[in-house]
Design a protein around this motif. Sequence first.
Motif, mmCIF file in Angstrom:
data_model
loop_
_atom_site.group_PDB
_atom_site.id
_atom_site.type_symbol
_atom_site.label_atom_id
_atom_site.label_comp_id
_atom_site.label_asym_id
_atom_site.label_seq_id
_atom_site.Cartn_x
_atom_site.Cartn_y
_atom_site.Cartn_z
ATOM 1 N N ASP A 163 0.839 -1.208 0.000
ATOM 2 C CA ASP A 163 0.000 0.000 0.000
ATOM 3 C C ASP A 163 0.870 1.252 0.000
ATOM 4 O O ASP A 163 0.498 2.275 -0.554
ATOM 5 C CB ASP A 163 -0.900 0.013 1.247
ATOM 6 N N TRP A 164 2.021 1.157 0.678
ATOM 7 C CA TRP A 164 2.882 2.329 0.871
ATOM 8 C C TRP A 164 4.339 2.004 0.560
ATOM 9 O O TRP A 164 4.801 0.901 0.855
ATOM 10 C CB TRP A 164 2.846 2.776 2.351
ATOM 11 N N SER A 190 2.966 17.501 -2.698
ATOM 12 C CA SER A 190 2.277 16.326 -3.236
ATOM 13 C C SER A 190 2.368 16.309 -4.752
ATOM 14 O O SER A 190 2.481 17.352 -5.396
ATOM 15 C CB SER A 190 0.823 16.313 -2.792
ATOM 16 N N ASN A 192 0.206 14.521 -7.722
ATOM 17 C CA ASN A 192 -1.040 13.759 -7.803
ATOM 18 C C ASN A 192 -1.297 13.070 -9.125
ATOM 19 O O ASN A 192 -2.133 12.179 -9.202
ATOM 20 C CB ASN A 192 -2.226 14.678 -7.465
ATOM 21 N N THR A 227 4.028 4.045 -8.007
ATOM 22 C CA THR A 227 2.665 4.591 -8.132
ATOM 23 C C THR A 227 1.929 3.940 -9.300
ATOM 24 O O THR A 227 0.730 3.752 -9.245
ATOM 25 C CB THR A 227 2.664 6.132 -8.289
ATOM 26 N N ARG A 232 1.157 4.052 -2.924
ATOM 27 C CA ARG A 232 1.371 5.450 -2.517
ATOM 28 C C ARG A 232 2.818 5.597 -2.051
ATOM 29 O O ARG A 232 3.291 4.791 -1.237
ATOM 30 C CB ARG A 232 0.399 5.816 -1.393
ATOM 31 N N THR A 233 3.521 6.596 -2.565
ATOM 32 C CA THR A 233 4.963 6.713 -2.301
ATOM 33 C C THR A 233 5.261 8.038 -1.595
ATOM 34 O O THR A 233 4.691 9.070 -1.953
ATOM 35 C CB THR A 233 5.734 6.622 -3.644
ATOM 36 N N GLN A 256 4.390 13.494 -1.032
ATOM 37 C CA GLN A 256 3.560 12.297 -1.228
ATOM 38 C C GLN A 256 3.145 12.187 -2.689
ATOM 39 O O GLN A 256 2.634 13.146 -3.269
ATOM 40 C CB GLN A 256 2.327 12.369 -0.326
ATOM 41 N N ALA A 258 0.679 10.297 -5.196
ATOM 42 C CA ALA A 258 -0.565 9.511 -5.157
ATOM 43 C C ALA A 258 -0.455 8.290 -6.073
ATOM 44 O O ALA A 258 0.157 8.365 -7.141
ATOM 45 C CB ALA A 258 -1.716 10.388 -5.619
ATOM 46 N N PRO A 259 -1.056 7.161 -5.639
ATOM 47 C CA PRO A 259 -1.036 5.981 -6.517
ATOM 48 C C PRO A 259 -1.848 6.248 -7.776
ATOM 49 O O PRO A 259 -2.843 6.973 -7.729
ATOM 50 C CB PRO A 259 -1.694 4.898 -5.657
ATOM 51 N N GLN A 260 -1.424 5.689 -8.913
ATOM 52 C CA GLN A 260 -2.151 5.889 -10.169
ATOM 53 C C GLN A 260 -3.133 4.757 -10.369
ATOM 54 O O GLN A 260 -2.912 3.655 -9.870
ATOM 55 C CB GLN A 260 -1.156 5.915 -11.345
#
Length: 371
Positions: A163-164, A190, A192, A227, A232-233, A256, A258-260
């Motif tokens: 997840d991370w 961030s 995104n 991502t 999430r990285t 941060q 965001a995951p794609q």
Amino acid sequence: MTNQKIVVKVGTSSLTQPATGQLALSTIAALVETLSRLRSEGHQVVLVTSGAVGIGCGRLGLTSRPNTLPLKQAIAAVGQGRLMRIYDDLFSNLNQPIAQILLSRRDFVQRSCYVNAYATFRELLQLGVIPVVNENDTVAVDELKFGDNDTLSALVASLIESDWLFLLTDVDRLYSADPRKVPDAEPIISVNSIEELTELEVQADDSGSGWGTGGMVTKVAAARIATNAGVRTVITEGRRPNNIERILQGESLGTQFAPQAQTNKARKHWIAYSLVPAGKLYLDNGALKAVCDGGKSLLAAGITAIEGDFRSSDAVELCDSNGMEIARGLVNYNSNELHKIRGHKSEQILTILGYKGAETVVHRDNLVLMN
Ligand SMILES: Nc1ncnc2c1ncn2[C@@H]1O[C@H](COP(=O)(O)OP(=O)(O)O)[C@@H](O)[C@H]1O
Ligand SMILES: N[C@@H](CCC(=O)OP(=O)(O)O)C(=O)O
């Protein structure tokens, strides 16, 4: 947040004192405490750690990093044992079992090894163990190296469907330029979208921007890999490992990513990022359009030039006329065959080669766009 899968990567710059190269024991101890706490709260945790070469140098009294591969490999062999001993002592004090996993890029290239590595991680995580991962520096060969542990950690995070991914380093986040050289560099909070990430990569390639030389280039590249696999990285400070817990609780620390949305399934992600391309195919405009917009397979007729010496089933880059990579895929012909059939229609392949090969050069099931 409960039951998260978390990969934490810590760099040499956080594990050692910048001035002396000595171990940063308080940072390592704080990291061990944080990771053990996360485990006891029910999270699954993997640590990817650098430091074998740095600690090996310290052990042997060397003041500069080695510059030949055999020496680096020998020093890594000295340092890796010491690194694991430090971790095992500290984790044992907190009753947290750990396991050493040394990976080389070869383990990711062969699909069967990749799937096997996944099974081993899964068992370890189910047993409540924290796997401690590093590149197998002692046997790594130049052309089959991850190159850096940022990439390794992103591939591990993708492999275990984490997840991370936390990339711990010696700055608190990513900036618009190296904050050591440019004091008024803007912090990046961030990232995104894939477009924002691509913009950062373009900036990283521009030596004038100032941040092409630092260790951040590989971290941004790692963020792209992770991502893209839905991970999430976060880039954050190694000296404050408990930032990980604060970030999990929703605080906006570090940078941060965001995951794609996962357009690539696991196998395509493997083709895109785990394999090392062995050559380049240059495509004409028709083939570019068919591959990019039409989701079609690549045919011999659309190839204008070929670079590299590769076998059939190797990964190759598919490029536009400027050599810019637009896709990657598994090729159905070796480079000798392709030199003969490029630019020709599929029906002519039998006559040219004397045998009937695949109709496509790269089938669309084995082709992934590199956005
Ligand atoms: N744009 C940037 N933002 C933040 N740090 C940067 C940037 N460009 C270069 N750096 C440098 O990158 C360094 C961290 O990279 P590196 O030394 O490879 O760390 P690690 O050992 O943690 O992988 C920082 O000390 C910083 O000086
Ligand atoms: N495998 C090497 C790590 C190489 C590496 O990526 O280092 P770093 O940039 O400090 O994360 C080692 O253990 O020394």
